[in-house]
Design a protein around this motif. Structure first.
Motif, mmCIF file in Angstrom:
data_model
loop_
_atom_site.group_PDB
_atom_site.id
_atom_site.type_symbol
_atom_site.label_atom_id
_atom_site.label_comp_id
_atom_site.label_asym_id
_atom_site.label_seq_id
_atom_site.Cartn_x
_atom_site.Cartn_y
_atom_site.Cartn_z
ATOM 1 N N GLY A 114 -4.536 25.792 6.238
ATOM 2 C CA GLY A 114 -3.110 25.703 6.527
ATOM 3 C C GLY A 114 -2.739 24.367 7.132
ATOM 4 N N ALA A 115 -3.614 23.821 7.978
ATOM 5 C CA ALA A 115 -3.355 22.501 8.564
ATOM 6 C C ALA A 115 -3.296 21.434 7.477
ATOM 7 C CB ALA A 115 -4.433 22.167 9.589
ATOM 8 N N VAL A 116 -4.211 21.528 6.508
ATOM 9 C CA VAL A 116 -4.181 20.576 5.388
ATOM 10 C C VAL A 116 -2.902 20.765 4.577
ATOM 11 C CG1 VAL A 116 -5.329 19.868 3.247
ATOM 12 C CG2 VAL A 116 -6.687 20.410 5.267
ATOM 13 N N PHE A 117 -2.466 22.012 4.399
ATOM 14 C CA PHE A 117 -1.220 22.271 3.677
ATOM 15 C C PHE A 117 -0.035 21.649 4.424
ATOM 16 C CE2 PHE A 117 2.583 24.705 2.750
ATOM 17 C CZ PHE A 117 2.582 24.750 1.365
ATOM 18 N N GLY A 118 0.004 21.803 5.759
ATOM 19 C CA GLY A 118 1.076 21.179 6.538
ATOM 20 C C GLY A 118 1.057 19.673 6.405
ATOM 21 N N THR A 119 -0.173 19.110 6.365
ATOM 22 C CA THR A 119 -0.289 17.661 6.151
ATOM 23 C C THR A 119 0.257 17.284 4.776
ATOM 24 O OG1 THR A 119 -2.252 17.636 7.560
ATOM 25 C CG2 THR A 119 -1.910 15.731 6.125
ATOM 26 N N ALA A 120 -0.007 18.137 3.780
ATOM 27 C CA ALA A 120 0.511 17.880 2.429
ATOM 28 C C ALA A 120 2.029 17.853 2.421
ATOM 29 C CB ALA A 120 0.000 18.952 1.464
ATOM 30 N N VAL A 121 2.662 18.778 3.172
ATOM 31 C CA VAL A 121 4.127 18.809 3.236
ATOM 32 C C VAL A 121 4.652 17.533 3.879
ATOM 33 C CG1 VAL A 121 6.130 20.044 4.168
ATOM 34 C CG2 VAL A 121 4.144 21.328 3.344
ATOM 35 N N GLY A 122 3.986 17.102 4.979
ATOM 36 C CA GLY A 122 4.417 15.865 5.643
ATOM 37 C C GLY A 122 4.233 14.652 4.754
ATOM 38 N N GLY A 185 11.227 23.468 8.567
ATOM 39 C CA GLY A 185 11.209 22.868 9.899
ATOM 40 C C GLY A 185 10.752 21.429 9.858
ATOM 41 N N LEU A 186 9.671 21.157 9.089
ATOM 42 C CA LEU A 186 9.195 19.773 8.977
ATOM 43 C C LEU A 186 10.265 18.889 8.347
ATOM 44 C CD1 LEU A 186 5.690 18.564 7.903
ATOM 45 C CD2 LEU A 186 7.706 17.530 6.877
ATOM 46 N N HIS A 187 10.923 19.383 7.270
ATOM 47 C CA HIS A 187 11.890 18.551 6.554
ATOM 48 C C HIS A 187 13.074 18.175 7.441
ATOM 49 C CE1 HIS A 187 14.312 17.063 3.172
ATOM 50 N NE2 HIS A 187 15.336 17.695 3.773
ATOM 51 N N PHE A 188 13.695 19.173 8.073
ATOM 52 C CA PHE A 188 14.920 18.880 8.805
ATOM 53 C C PHE A 188 14.638 18.202 10.133
ATOM 54 C CE2 PHE A 188 16.437 22.160 5.837
ATOM 55 C CZ PHE A 188 17.482 21.449 5.264
ATOM 56 N N THR A 189 13.457 18.431 10.717
ATOM 57 C CA THR A 189 13.081 17.666 11.907
ATOM 58 C C THR A 189 12.882 16.206 11.538
ATOM 59 O OG1 THR A 189 12.007 19.614 12.866
ATOM 60 C CG2 THR A 189 11.436 17.488 13.818
ATOM 61 N N ALA A 190 12.224 15.970 10.409
ATOM 62 C CA ALA A 190 12.024 14.588 9.963
ATOM 63 C C ALA A 190 13.339 13.937 9.557
ATOM 64 C CB ALA A 190 11.044 14.566 8.799
ATOM 65 N N MET A 191 14.247 14.726 8.938
ATOM 66 C CA MET A 191 15.555 14.163 8.573
ATOM 67 C C MET A 191 16.352 13.797 9.822
ATOM 68 S SD MET A 191 15.705 13.844 5.357
ATOM 69 C CE MET A 191 17.446 13.463 5.183
ATOM 70 N N ALA A 192 16.169 14.566 10.919
ATOM 71 C CA ALA A 192 16.851 14.230 12.178
ATOM 72 C C ALA A 192 16.270 12.965 12.793
ATOM 73 C CB ALA A 192 16.755 15.399 13.148
ATOM 74 N N ALA A 193 15.035 12.628 12.395
ATOM 75 C CA ALA A 193 14.384 11.449 12.961
ATOM 76 C C ALA A 193 14.816 10.156 12.280
ATOM 77 C CB ALA A 193 12.861 11.602 12.853
ATOM 78 N N VAL A 194 15.542 10.241 11.173
ATOM 79 C CA VAL A 194 15.909 9.047 10.423
ATOM 80 C C VAL A 194 17.407 8.778 10.575
ATOM 81 C CG1 VAL A 194 16.403 10.236 8.239
ATOM 82 C CG2 VAL A 194 15.652 7.844 8.216
ATOM 83 N N SER A 195 17.714 7.535 10.630
ATOM 84 C CA SER A 195 19.118 7.109 10.651
ATOM 85 C C SER A 195 19.292 5.960 9.664
ATOM 86 C CB SER A 195 19.541 6.681 12.057
ATOM 87 O OG SER A 195 18.736 5.595 12.511
ATOM 88 N N LEU A 196 20.463 5.899 9.034
ATOM 89 C CA LEU A 196 20.744 4.893 8.013
ATOM 90 C C LEU A 196 21.746 3.876 8.563
ATOM 91 C CD1 LEU A 196 21.119 7.165 4.847
ATOM 92 C CD2 LEU A 196 19.116 5.875 5.571
ATOM 93 N N GLU A 197 21.412 2.627 8.343
ATOM 94 C CA GLU A 197 22.303 1.521 8.750
ATOM 95 C C GLU A 197 22.771 0.815 7.476
ATOM 96 O OE1 GLU A 197 22.187 -2.685 11.257
ATOM 97 O OE2 GLU A 197 20.437 -1.353 11.219
ATOM 98 N N PHE A 198 24.100 0.807 7.250
ATOM 99 C CA PHE A 198 24.658 0.195 6.041
ATOM 100 C C PHE A 198 24.508 -1.323 6.111
ATOM 101 C CE2 PHE A 198 28.283 -1.712 3.775
ATOM 102 C CZ PHE A 198 28.005 -1.245 2.501
ATOM 103 N N ASP A 199 24.104 -1.895 4.970
ATOM 104 C CA ASP A 199 23.968 -3.347 4.857
ATOM 105 C C ASP A 199 24.477 -3.722 3.477
ATOM 106 O OD1 ASP A 199 23.311 -5.992 4.743
ATOM 107 O OD2 ASP A 199 21.217 -5.747 5.423
ATOM 108 N N PRO A 200 25.638 -4.372 3.364
ATOM 109 C CA PRO A 200 26.200 -4.687 2.044
ATOM 110 C C PRO A 200 25.368 -5.657 1.236
ATOM 111 C CG PRO A 200 27.441 -5.775 3.787
ATOM 112 C CD PRO A 200 26.498 -4.852 4.483
ATOM 113 N N ILE A 201 24.458 -6.343 1.923
ATOM 114 C CA ILE A 201 23.619 -7.299 1.190
ATOM 115 C C ILE A 201 22.597 -6.562 0.328
ATOM 116 C CG2 ILE A 201 21.968 -9.190 1.465
ATOM 117 C CD1 ILE A 201 23.363 -9.919 4.046
ATOM 118 N N VAL A 202 22.122 -5.346 0.819
ATOM 119 C CA VAL A 202 21.115 -4.557 0.095
ATOM 120 C C VAL A 202 21.800 -3.804 -1.036
ATOM 121 C CG1 VAL A 202 19.374 -2.759 0.248
ATOM 122 C CG2 VAL A 202 19.750 -4.320 2.188
#
Length: 519
Positions: A114-122, A185-202
């Motif tokens: 199960g730990a390996v499976f959780g690692t696979a999800v991450g 839980g892994l997905h939405f916790t990780a999504m809460a950990a990310v923030s997007l900064e707009f850059d018109p050059i990219v």
């Protein structure tokens, strides 16, 4: 926790989030069902085909959950997805899930698997996030990112531990629920950990996969999960029904075998009782015959002796000629009865294994001549010719002379009895590859092929009018056969009705004196 809640409610389309959860639960339950089939009946050795199917469904379910949730994500700017990294993310999910499932079953370590499976999800999640192409930059909160991995690993290990406690419906539903919480839980916790900064050059790469096309790919993967799930369920149901039918058949077969065993045991007990009774009867018969041998032979010898004196008129004439004729009849009848008694006693000794051969060196030519002389009177009375032919190169034979002569006399007597007047009886002795053979051939009435086995049975009488001309017990042929077997030889009878009979007795090579000296 509030940040995660806000991420879900403010940055995602809730209906799609719910769809992602449903897909996740369906994929987890289907995967665990396939995994149960892989583990069933194999102890620690899984069925690799079912395990691979379970890993494919689980990996695809994790990947679909992630990208449905990504379609629900509303960052406030256009997004695309790198094709190569998107494909890599599903490959990572399936391969690491396969390793985790294999560890759980093969090494009996559900928590480790199960730990390996959780690692696979991450690994799948962060690889999928790296495929995100936006006109800006991604910034990560390390503590939340690490927390997301911990949530996935701990809950996945717990889910497989629950699954290992029992593969019934209750444990399977519980494990699928916890596994869904691990992935979501892994997905939405990780999504809460990310923030997007707009850059018109990219700018978004032209090779990026549009969200519309991603939806098509996700739909195709969902269809694959459903097909695999339904196919696995149908196959599992078929195998279960077949297993049930086989179990019923085996139970019926076992019951039948047990009944047969019981009957055989009862039969064996009956046979044992019968054998004990037969042994007791045989012992009583032997004791009776041993006792009666003296009681019968002694008066018979007196009857034969005195009737011979009367028939020969040894002490003077009897007067009426009929007395002499009657005395001769008494003498012949006594000798006939004595011969029958001797045959019965000999058979009794053979059966009891107490008839010992008195072996000596024999010249068969002399034994055959003497036997022919002894039946000469019977042959003359029956008007049957006697002839013999003995090969000149016959070696001496080691055998019991009295028993060999008894065999020949039985065969010659039978031949005289069943050969009509003017018939012929011929005795031949010759070498064979097996040893020495003596054949007694007559031109008598013959025996039908189906009656030959009966003629060789003790007290066997062939039902033929001519065969009843002389009374007998039917012991001559079977006794001769047993005597030959005591010598290591054999007796064979061939016959044709109306043509005649040939009885051949054979002595083995080991009894030839000359051959043994040469060896």
């Amino acid at each position: 926790m509030l940040r995660i809640y806000g991420c879900i409610t403010q940055q995602h389309d809730l209906p799609l989030v719910l769809l992602a959860a449903v897909i996740c639960f369906f994929g987890c339950y289907t995967s665990l069902s396939l995994l149960a089939r892989a583990h069933r009946g194999h102890e620690r050795l899984p069925d690799w085909k079912w395990l691979t199917a379970a890993a494919v469904v689980a990996g695809a379910g994790v990947w679909t959950t992630h990208f449905v949730a990504m379609l629900a994500f509303r960052p406030g700017m256009p997004v695309g997805y790198d094709i190569a990294r998107t494909a890599l993310s599903i490959a990572i999910a399936m391969s690491l899930t396969w390793i985790g499932y294999a560890i759980a079953i093969r090494f009996a370590s559900p928590a480790g698997g199960g730990a390996v499976f959780g690692t696979a999800v991450g690994a799948m999640h962060f690889t999928g996030m790296s495929a995100l192409s936006v006109p800006g930059h991604l910034h990560w909160n390390p503590s939340l990112a690490h927390s997301s991995l911990a949530v996935g690993i701990v809950l996945a290990a717990t889910a497989l531990w629950i699954f290992a406690r029992g593969a019934d419906l209750k444990h399977r539903l519980s494990a699928a629920t916890v596994l869904t919480l691990a992935i979501a839980g892994l997905h939405f916790t990780a999504m809460a950990a990310v923030s997007l900064e707009f850059d018109p050059i990219v700018v978004i790469s032209g090779e990026a996969l549009e969200p519309e096309w991603l939806a098509v790919v996700v739909t195709a993967v969902m269809v694959m999960i459903v097909v695999l799930g339904l196919s696995g369920s149908a196959v599992d149901q078929h195998l279960a029904e077949r297993s049930t039918r086989e179990a019923v058949r085996l139970r019926a077969h076992i019951a039948k075998l047990q009944e047969t065993k019981r009957q055989l045991e009862a039969t064996a007990a009956d046979l044992e009782t019968a054998l004990e009774s037969a042994a007791a009867a045989s012992q009583a018969k032997s004791q009776f015959l041993a006792t009666m041998s003296h009681e019968l032979r002694t008066p018979l010898n007196a009857v034969i002796g005195f009737s011979e004196i009367l028939a020969n008129e040894s002490f003077g004439p009897l007067g009426d000629t009929r007395y002499k004729e009657y005395a001769k009849t008494v003498q012949d009848s006594g000798r006939h009865l004595l011969g029958l008694i001797n045959d019965v006693l000999d058979f009794s000794k053979v059966d009891a294994g107490r008839l010992d051969l008195q072996e000596e060196e024999l010249d068969l030519d002399n034994v055959i001549r003497a036997s022919l002389l002894m039946v000469d009177g019977q042959a003359e009375a029956a008007r049957v010719r006697l002839a013999s032919h003995v090969s000149s190169d016959l070696p001496y034979l080691r055998a019991d002379q009295r028993r060999v002569r008894q065999v020949l006399l039985n065969l010659l007597s039978n031949a005289c009895k069943f050969t009509p007047a003017d018939g012929e009886i011929r005795v031949s002795a010759f070498r064979t590859p097996e040893g020495i053979a003596i054949a007694v051939e007559d031109t008598g009435i013959g025996i039908a092929a189906e009656d030959i086995p009966r003629a060789l049975e003790r007290f066997g009488q062939v039902d033929n009018a001519l065969s009843r001309k002389y009374e007998g017990t039917g012991l001559g042929l079977p006794l001769s056969k047993r005597l030959m077997e005591l010598h290591g030889g054999s007796l064979e009878l061939t016959s044709t009705v109306g043509v005649g009979t040939i009885v051949t007795v054979t002595f083995p090579q080991a009894r030839l004196i000359a051959d043994r000296q040469a060896a």
